[in-house]
Scaffold this active site. Sequence first.
Site, short mmCIF file in Angstrom:
data_model
loop_
_atom_site.label_atom_id
_atom_site.label_comp_id
_atom_site.label_asym_id
_atom_site.label_seq_id
_atom_site.Cartn_x
_atom_site.Cartn_y
_atom_site.Cartn_z
N CYS A 30 0.84 -1.20 0.00
CA CYS A 30 0.00 0.00 0.00
C CYS A 30 0.88 1.26 0.00
O CYS A 30 1.54 1.57 0.99
CB CYS A 30 -0.91 -0.03 1.23
SG CYS A 30 -1.78 1.51 1.56
N CYS A 33 0.04 3.75 2.69
CA CYS A 33 0.49 3.28 4.01
C CYS A 33 1.96 3.63 4.22
O CYS A 33 2.36 4.07 5.30
CB CYS A 33 0.30 1.77 4.14
SG CYS A 33 -1.41 1.20 4.00
#
Length: 107
Positions: A30, A33
């Site tokens: 991600c 993230c």
Amino acid sequence: MAAININQVQFQQMMKEGTPVLVEFWAPWCGYCRRIGPAYDKIAEEYGGQLTAAKINIDEEAALAEAEQIEVIPTLVLYRNGTAVDSIVNPDSKAAIGQFIQDALGR
């Protein structure tokens, strides 16, 4: 202290402790993230006396992510006494995370 990576067993243990726990549900693939990670680590250091900051990799702990109804990452969930108090999805800054914590701890 930086945020700590935890698994389901550690998560269950933390839910039994009296200290509030802020959990970031994330995954290594991600991009967002990874971008918010340094801000989350700074939040972990700043709020170390008030809460425990932890990270759960949803790829490694898929059953836990499903049980906690995590559908989008990154999702931050603040737990108090084993119960989810509030959550925020895709915080855009360290300031947004800090405001979320202040609001959630005030409840």
